[in-house]
Design an enzyme around this catalytic site. Structure first.
Site, PDB file in Angstrom:
ATOM      1  N   LYS A  71       0.805  -1.235   0.000  1.00  0.00           N
ATOM      2  CA  LYS A  71       0.000   0.000   0.000  1.00  0.00           C
ATOM      3  C   LYS A  71       0.833   1.278   0.000  1.00  0.00           C
ATOM      4  O   LYS A  71       0.436   2.278  -0.589  1.00  0.00           O
ATOM      5  CB  LYS A  71      -0.948   0.013   1.201  1.00  0.00           C
ATOM      6  CG  LYS A  71      -2.095  -0.969   1.084  1.00  0.00           C
ATOM      7  CD  LYS A  71      -3.038  -0.782   2.252  1.00  0.00           C
ATOM      8  CE  LYS A  71      -4.208  -1.730   2.182  1.00  0.00           C
ATOM      9  NZ  LYS A  71      -5.225  -1.401   3.187  1.00  0.00           N
ATOM     10  N   ASP A 107     -10.396   3.140   1.904  1.00  0.00           N
ATOM     11  CA  ASP A 107     -10.652   2.545   3.225  1.00  0.00           C
ATOM     12  C   ASP A 107     -11.433   3.487   4.145  1.00  0.00           C
ATOM     13  O   ASP A 107     -12.388   3.083   4.807  1.00  0.00           O
ATOM     14  CB  ASP A 107      -9.331   2.170   3.906  1.00  0.00           C
ATOM     15  CG  ASP A 107      -8.734   0.896   3.331  1.00  0.00           C
ATOM     16  OD1 ASP A 107      -9.479   0.102   2.733  1.00  0.00           O
ATOM     17  OD2 ASP A 107      -7.510   0.699   3.468  1.00  0.00           O
ATOM     18  N   THR A 157       2.320   0.529  21.046  1.00  0.00           N
ATOM     19  CA  THR A 157       3.540   1.343  21.022  1.00  0.00           C
ATOM     20  C   THR A 157       3.109   2.806  21.112  1.00  0.00           C
ATOM     21  O   THR A 157       2.638   3.394  20.132  1.00  0.00           O
ATOM     22  CB  THR A 157       4.327   1.094  19.717  1.00  0.00           C
ATOM     23  OG1 THR A 157       4.437  -0.325  19.531  1.00  0.00           O
ATOM     24  CG2 THR A 157       5.696   1.725  19.750  1.00  0.00           C
TER      25      THR A 157
END
Ligand code: ATR
Length: 279
Positions: A71, A107, A157
């Site tokens: 992507k 998306d 994270t």
């Protein structure tokens, strides 16, 4: 499927690609709508990506979808990047017209359409996004543009979550998003964009150990399984839930619109949903 020399070709490239539901989903849909298009899946290694893309253009494909891990690399291989995809920093749909490649990202639009179909309104709500990867980025940028009160990014994270919050604020031009290490109690809408709960990791959930208010809406972009452990936990707490199928449908329909230069009517959504029920 009745393939002729005039049949238009589209497809998806990724690595690996064996698990993709897209060929069945798209081809069944094309058949229902009597669209003379065929959709294929191609397993393309990163080292072969450029050659594969040039080949698809040379063969007259009208476009293709792009999935993991291509992507981001695709940004350097198209002639033009549509502003939405530029903002997200990733391409999941390429249109080929007159030999020119234009990169899009459907998306975020797919996710927003799914919320709309489920009567979930972002405006003035506190949105909590779980995850800070590529999917989180596409979803967060679309959400941020739709007028939420504020956004919190919760990621394993922390630093990566902070980076995403910073980039949302930068795009929107105000301090809308911040990172946190725990899901805040006052979340109105929680959106999971991590792979937690996705098959075969079906016993994982990012909300394990949390007690949510019953008026919190809980959304998952994972669609395999359709009802993830997170959605089951949320339902048990009385929350409204939105599964990942809507985003899958929304982004697929948007890709088809881009490739064919048409606007699909709302019946197309139901048709694709019925096809998914059969897969
Ligand atoms: P995608 O493009 O599908 O979003 P990605 O960029 O690899 O994929 O991002 C995956 C996201 O899921 C990240 O936010 C990741 O957290 P980290 O940034 O800490 O890596 C999150 N994620 C993946 N596995 C996880 C796990 N077991 N627990 C918590 N978060 C996880």
């Amino acid at each position: 499927m009745d393939i002729s020399p005039l049949t238009k070709i589209v497809g998806v490239i990724g690595h690996p690609i064996g698990h993709s539901l897209s060929p069945r989903l798209h081809n069944n849909f094309y058949k229902k709508l009597k669209l003379d298009i065929a959709y294929l899946a191609f397993d393309v290694k990163p080292a072969e990506l450029e050659k594969a893309v040039r080949g698809m253009a040379a063969l007259g494909f009208i476009g293709f979808n792009v999935t993991i891990p291509h992507k981001e690399s695709m940004l350097n291989l198209v002639d033009e990047v549509e502003p939405g995809a530029q903002l997200v920093g990733a391409i999941n749909t390429v249109k080929i017209a007159d030999g020119k490649l234009i990169g899009h990202n459907t998306d975020g639009q797919g996710f927003m359409e799914s919320l709309k179909r489920n009567d979930v309104n972002i405006r003035d709500r506190h949105i909590v996004v779980l995850g800070a990867g590529g999917a989180a980025r596409a979803v967060s940028i679309a959400v941020a543009a739709d007028g939420p009160k504020r956004m919190t990014i919760v990621n394993r994270t922390f630093e990566r979550g902070r980076h995403l919050a910073f980039s949302i604020n930068d795009k929107i031009g105000k301090r809308l998003a911040k990172a946190a290490s725990e899901i805040p109690r006052d979340a109105d809408i929680i959106i999971n964009t991590t792979s937690l709960g996705m098959w075969p990791d079906v016993h994982a959930s990012p909300i394990t150990g949390y007690s949510l208010r019953a008026d919190t809406v809980v959304c998952d972009i994972v669609y395999n399984p359709r009802k993830t452990l997170m959605l089951k936990q949320a339902e048990a707490m009385g929350c409204k839930t939105v599964d990942g199928i809507g985003m899958l449908i929304g982004q697929a329909l948007r890709s088809i619109e881009i490739w064919t230069d048409t606007k699909l009517d709302s019946g197309a959504w139901n048709t694709m949903q019925e096809e998914i029920e059969h897969i």
